[in-house]
Structures are given as structure tokens and as C-alpha cells.
Design an enzyme around this catalytic site. Structure first.
Site, PDB file in Angstrom:
ATOM      1  N   GLY A  13       0.773  -1.243   0.000  1.00  0.00           N
ATOM      2  CA  GLY A  13       0.000   0.000   0.000  1.00  0.00           C
ATOM      3  C   GLY A  13       0.797   1.281   0.000  1.00  0.00           C
ATOM      4  O   GLY A  13       0.250   2.361   0.213  1.00  0.00           O
ATOM      5  N   SER A  19       1.631   8.278   2.115  1.00  0.00           N
ATOM      6  CA  SER A  19       0.875   7.043   2.386  1.00  0.00           C
ATOM      7  C   SER A  19       1.003   6.594   3.836  1.00  0.00           C
ATOM      8  O   SER A  19       2.084   6.661   4.428  1.00  0.00           O
ATOM      9  CB  SER A  19       1.404   5.891   1.520  1.00  0.00           C
ATOM     10  OG  SER A  19       1.096   6.090   0.159  1.00  0.00           O
ATOM     11  N   VAL A  67      -4.018  -6.234  -5.787  1.00  0.00           N
ATOM     12  CA  VAL A  67      -4.716  -7.152  -4.869  1.00  0.00           C
ATOM     13  C   VAL A  67      -6.081  -7.600  -5.404  1.00  0.00           C
ATOM     14  O   VAL A  67      -6.739  -8.432  -4.794  1.00  0.00           O
ATOM     15  CB  VAL A  67      -4.869  -6.562  -3.442  1.00  0.00           C
ATOM     16  CG1 VAL A  67      -3.512  -6.285  -2.814  1.00  0.00           C
ATOM     17  CG2 VAL A  67      -5.743  -5.316  -3.450  1.00  0.00           C
ATOM     18  N   ALA A  97     -12.591   2.496  -3.883  1.00  0.00           N
ATOM     19  CA  ALA A  97     -13.916   2.437  -4.505  1.00  0.00           C
ATOM     20  C   ALA A  97     -13.860   3.355  -5.720  1.00  0.00           C
ATOM     21  O   ALA A  97     -13.125   4.346  -5.706  1.00  0.00           O
ATOM     22  CB  ALA A  97     -14.992   2.906  -3.530  1.00  0.00           C
ATOM     23  N   TYR A 159     -18.537   9.159   2.370  1.00  0.00           N
ATOM     24  CA  TYR A 159     -17.718   7.942   2.550  1.00  0.00           C
ATOM     25  C   TYR A 159     -18.495   6.726   2.007  1.00  0.00           C
ATOM     26  O   TYR A 159     -17.906   5.779   1.497  1.00  0.00           O
ATOM     27  CB  TYR A 159     -17.290   7.748   4.009  1.00  0.00           C
ATOM     28  CG  TYR A 159     -16.078   6.845   4.144  1.00  0.00           C
ATOM     29  CD1 TYR A 159     -14.852   7.196   3.576  1.00  0.00           C
ATOM     30  CD2 TYR A 159     -16.175   5.623   4.805  1.00  0.00           C
ATOM     31  CE1 TYR A 159     -13.748   6.368   3.678  1.00  0.00           C
ATOM     32  CE2 TYR A 159     -15.065   4.787   4.923  1.00  0.00           C
ATOM     33  CZ  TYR A 159     -13.862   5.167   4.357  1.00  0.00           C
ATOM     34  OH  TYR A 159     -12.767   4.332   4.448  1.00  0.00           O
ATOM     35  N   LYS A 166     -15.443  -1.056   4.895  1.00  0.00           N
ATOM     36  CA  LYS A 166     -14.629  -1.048   6.128  1.00  0.00           C
ATOM     37  C   LYS A 166     -15.312  -1.862   7.225  1.00  0.00           C
ATOM     38  O   LYS A 166     -14.632  -2.513   8.034  1.00  0.00           O
ATOM     39  CB  LYS A 166     -14.352   0.375   6.604  1.00  0.00           C
ATOM     40  CG  LYS A 166     -13.423   1.181   5.686  1.00  0.00           C
ATOM     41  CD  LYS A 166     -12.060   0.532   5.493  1.00  0.00           C
ATOM     42  CE  LYS A 166     -11.048   1.503   4.884  1.00  0.00           C
ATOM     43  NZ  LYS A 166      -9.799   0.820   4.485  1.00  0.00           N
ATOM     44  N   THR A 197      -3.707  11.991   2.271  1.00  0.00           N
ATOM     45  CA  THR A 197      -2.901  11.083   1.433  1.00  0.00           C
ATOM     46  C   THR A 197      -3.457  11.159   0.015  1.00  0.00           C
ATOM     47  O   THR A 197      -4.435  11.862  -0.220  1.00  0.00           O
ATOM     48  CB  THR A 197      -3.032   9.627   1.940  1.00  0.00           C
ATOM     49  OG1 THR A 197      -4.409   9.238   1.824  1.00  0.00           O
ATOM     50  CG2 THR A 197      -2.588   9.474   3.390  1.00  0.00           C
TER      51      THR A 197
END
Ligand code: NAD
Ligand code: 0WE
Length: 265
Positions: A13, A19, A67, A97, A159, A166, A197
Site C-alpha cells: 500500500g 501514504s 490485490v 472504490a 464515505y 470497512k 494522502t
């Protein structure tokens, strides 16, 4: 002596110096861990190798891995086993997303495909890494660490489906912890406060969110990648030997407050 001396950590990541995974790598390196990295695609390859070399990690410890692909995850662990005979720590700091899912009213903007991608990349990928990583974790009391956000348990504008992903990720942490505990492995999430980020930079109104967050939070400041990195180093270490299945908040206390102080706004 560093708390991670003798440990090997795979970090998934890193995209930039901002990050969260960068902060984790920095803390784990400081504590004496040996590191390996993945990069999502060729665009990020040279950048990640450059960061790795800054921590004394050779370029051969850096591997491609999207991933969303089981083939790439299998290839990752095959490649990893050519440099190491085992691993102790897996850091999963990946979330995604499609952009249109994170801009507008939840019920209006959420689509089946957006939901699928968010859950695949942000939640299933943790299970996929744990599954493919099992042979290399064998006999080593591993620690798997992922990154979550308050949107898993409370709502906020925009979100949206990432909150559902999550929530799924945090449930995944509990099921993985239960599944892998008998082998000595621990699995935990860090729920971080908002941090600027790349993943946050595309979000409308993120700057004002950060200033609201700093003013409402008990510590009166925003969370940094070193706050998160230090907690990840702890969770990766034997000092956290009794901690598994948890979501640990590293948000300077934001999640415990229900109302802002009136003089803060
Ligand atoms: P970032 O943009 O620096 O990192 C996100 C990473 O995900 C990037 O390295 C990107 O390459 C990777 N990624 C996305 N899709 C991928 C795929 N298909 N395959 C492989 N890698 C992929 O942003 P960040 O804020 O450091 O995000 C890391 C994690 O922290 C995410 O899970 C995010 O949800 C979580 N988090 C972020 C914040 C915040 O405010 N920034 C707060 C809490 C939790
Ligand atoms: O988990 C995240 C960010 C996740 C994210 C960000 C993007 C932007 C670019 C996932 N997918 C994408 N896709 C893109 O195309 N955070 C915790 C940071 C974040 O994102 C928000 C936040 C916070 C905090 C979105 C809306 C509201 C708050």
C-alpha cells in the site's frame, strides 16, 4: 534494541511519502524489521523501489501486486519465498472504490458494481493476502495489520460504500483472528483518523474535514502517518502478543466524542 529486530514485514500500500504504509514502513524499519514492499502497478514501481532503498531495502524486495488479482497475489508469495523462508508481519494498507461512489448521497450514487469493487479491493483482499500468506507465516506467530476508518461504524457525508467495505474489513479481522489464532497468528485493524494522502486528495471538502477534525478531537490535532506507523510497529511486535481481532483507534480520540466544544467551531 528495536521491538521488531529479527522480524520480516511485507508492506502493501505504499504509493507516496504521504501514504499510511510509508509511515508504517518508517516505524517498522526504525524498530529493526526487514522489509519487503509491493506496488500496485508499473507506474508506482520506481517510486516504491526508491523509498525501499531509503530504508536499506534492496530493489529485489519489491514486487508487483494488484490485490484484485489472485494470480498476482500467488505470484507475490512465490517471489517472496525466493528471498525469504518466512514472514512475520503483513501490512495491508489498501482501499479503493470507484470515484463516483464517494461523491453524493449514498442511496443515489451506490451501484452494484461500485459495491462489488469496493468490497473486493478493500475487504476481500485482506482475506486473500492472509490465505496466500499462510505457508510463509507457518510456525512464526505472525501479525497481520490492516487499516480501517470510522466510516465502518458511523456515517458521514460521501464515505458511502467505503463505510460498508470497512465494516466488512473489520468483521474480516475478527474472523481471520479466530481462524488463524490457533496457529499463533494475530490479526488487527488500526482505525486511523483522517490524513491527507493520495486516497484522500480526491475527496471533495477534505481540507475542511481535516480542520473540523483537529478542532473536535480531544488532542486538538490531526492524526499523522507516524502516529499510525508507531501503533502498527507495536501491533507487529511481540509486545502486542495478547491482542487479536481488535480495531484500535489511532485518531487522537475523535471517535469517543459525540459533540464538539462550542468554542471550537
Ligand atoms: P494511499 O493512496 O497512499 O494508499 C492507498 C494504497 O492502495 C495505494 O498504495 C494504492 O496503490 C493501493 N491500492 C489501491 N487499489 C489497489 C489494488 N487494486 N491493488 C493494490 N494496491 C491498491 O492512501 P492511504 O490513506 O495511505 O490509504 C491506506 C489505507 O488507509 C486504506 O485502506 C485507507 O482506507 C486507510 N485509511 C486512510 C485514512 C485517511 O484519511 N487517509 C484514514 C483511515 C484509514
Ligand atoms: O478510506 C479512505 C479513502 C478511500 C478511498 C479514496 C478514494 C479516492 C480516489 C477509496 N477509493 C477512492 N477512489 C478514488 O477514485 N479514507 C478513510 C480517506 C477518506 O475518504 C473519504 C473520507 C475520508 C476520511 C471520503 C469521504 C469522506 C471522508
Amino acid at each position: 534494541m528495536g521491538m521488531l529486530v529479527g522480524k520480516r514485514a511485507l508492506i502493501v500500500g505504499v504509493a507516496s511519502k504521504l501514504s499510511i504504509a510509508y509511515g508504517v514502513a518508517e516505524a517498522m524499519h526504525r524498530e529493526g524489521a526487514d522489509l519487503a514492499f509491493t506496488y500496485q502497478n508499473d507506474k508506482l514501481k520506481e517510486r516504491v523501489i526508491g523509498f525501499a532503498e531509503g530504508w536499506g531495502t534492496p530493489a529485489v524486495n519489491c514486487f508487483p501486486c494488484d490485490v484484485g488479482s489472485d494470480d498476482e497475489i500467488d505470484a507475490l508469495f512465490k517471489n517472496l519465498s525466493s528471498i525469504w523462508d518466512g514472514i512475520d508481519i503483513i501490512v495491508h494498507a489498501v482501499g479503493f472504490a470507484p470515484g463516483d461512489q464517494l461523491n453524493g448521497d449514498f442511496v443515489d450514487v451506490t451501484t452494484r458494481e461500485g459495491f462489488r469493487i469496493a468490497h473486493d479491493i478493500s475487504s476481500y483482499s485482506l482475506v486473500a493476502l492472509a490465505k496466500a500468506g499462510q505457508p510463509m507465516l507457518e510456525g512464526r506467530n505472525g501479525s497481520i495489520i490492516t487499516l480501517s476508518y470510522l466510516g465502518a461504524v458511523q456515517t458521514m457525508p460521501n464515505y458511502n460504500v467505503m463505510g460498508l467495505a470497512k465494516a466488512s474489513l473489520e468483521a474480516g479481522v475478527r474472523f481471520l483472528a479466530t481462524s488463524m489464532g490457533p496457529k499463533g497468528h494475530r490479526v488487527n485493524a488500526i482505525s486511523a483518523g483522517p490524513i491527507r494522502t493520495l486516497a484522500a486528495s480526491g475527496i471533495k471538502g477534505f481540507r475542511s474535514m481535516l480542520s473540523y477534525n483537529a478542532s473536535r478531537t480531544p488532542m486538538r490535532r490531526n492524526t499523522t502517518i507516524s502516529d499510525v506507523g508507531n501503533t502498527a510497529a507495536f501491533l507487529g511486535s511481540d509486545l502486542a502478543s495478547g491482542i487479536t481481532g481488535q480495531t484500535i483507534y489511532v485518531d487522537n480520540g475523535f471517535n469517543i466524542t459525540a459533540m464538539a466544544e462550542s468554542d471550537n467551531n
